[in-house]
Design a protein around this motif. Structure first.
Motif, mmCIF file in Angstrom:
data_model
loop_
_atom_site.group_PDB
_atom_site.id
_atom_site.type_symbol
_atom_site.label_atom_id
_atom_site.label_comp_id
_atom_site.label_asym_id
_atom_site.label_seq_id
_atom_site.Cartn_x
_atom_site.Cartn_y
_atom_site.Cartn_z
ATOM 1 N N ASP A 159 0.842 4.082 -2.871
ATOM 2 C CA ASP A 159 0.612 5.494 -2.527
ATOM 3 C C ASP A 159 1.757 6.371 -3.038
ATOM 4 O O ASP A 159 1.526 7.435 -3.624
ATOM 5 N N TYR A 160 2.984 5.925 -2.827
ATOM 6 C CA TYR A 160 4.147 6.686 -3.282
ATOM 7 C C TYR A 160 4.147 6.814 -4.802
ATOM 8 O O TYR A 160 4.373 7.899 -5.345
ATOM 9 N N ASP A 176 0.836 -1.209 0.000
ATOM 10 C CA ASP A 176 0.000 0.000 0.000
ATOM 11 C C ASP A 176 0.865 1.252 0.000
ATOM 12 O O ASP A 176 0.575 2.227 -0.712
ATOM 13 N N GLU A 201 1.581 6.638 -6.823
ATOM 14 C CA GLU A 201 0.481 7.524 -7.242
ATOM 15 C C GLU A 201 0.856 8.992 -7.039
ATOM 16 O O GLU A 201 0.565 9.849 -7.881
ATOM 17 N N GLN A 202 1.511 9.289 -5.897
ATOM 18 C CA GLN A 202 1.927 10.661 -5.635
ATOM 19 C C GLN A 202 2.943 11.139 -6.684
ATOM 20 O O GLN A 202 2.837 12.250 -7.206
#
Length: 134
Positions: free
Chosen positions: A123-124, A119, A126-127
């Motif tokens: 998240d990283y 996860d 996507e950022q």
């Protein structure tokens, strides 16, 4: 009258009888002691195992299952086993059940750690993707 020398077979038979008689004498002396010692075990078929016994059996069973445990883990598992009057079979079954439960617990923890790590990577990514595209 001619004298005959004893044959090897006659000598072995005499020696065998002597050894057998000696063994019989020993067994007669030991048998009553074993009967006296076994009466309590037969009556209850339950033994009170010490913490050291449980730990040693835990180590043995874990090795049989191919599991490597730390001393802390061995102590936790051994301490989770019921103490009072179990037969050896019940104790070994309890240890095996505790080892399986411990493996399931550790697997669940590891799965949660892997999911959290994945996860965090998603998240990283996507950022970073949003910064490049945005």
């Amino acid at each position: 009258m001619p004298t005959t020398a004893p044959t090897l077979t006659q000598h072995q038979e005499a020696e065998t009888r002597t050894e057998q008689e000696t063994m019989d004498d020993r067994m007669q002396m030991i048998a009553p002691l074993e009967e006296d010692n076994n009466e309590g075990a037969i009556a209850s078929d339950e033994i009170d195992y010490s913490d050291a016994d449980k730990r040693a059996l835990t180590v043995q069973k874990s090795q049989e299952l191919g599991i490597t445990l730390s001393n802390t883990e061995i102590n936790l598992i051994a301490d989770s086993i019921e103490q009072c009057g179990e037969s050896l079979d019940e104790l070994l079954n309890g240890i095996q059940s505790a080892l399986v439960a411990y493996i399931n617990h550790k697997t669940s923890q590891n799965t949660q750690k892997i999911d959290s790590a994945l996860d965090a990577v998603v998240d990283y990514a996507e950022q970073k993707f949003n910064l490049v595209v945005g």
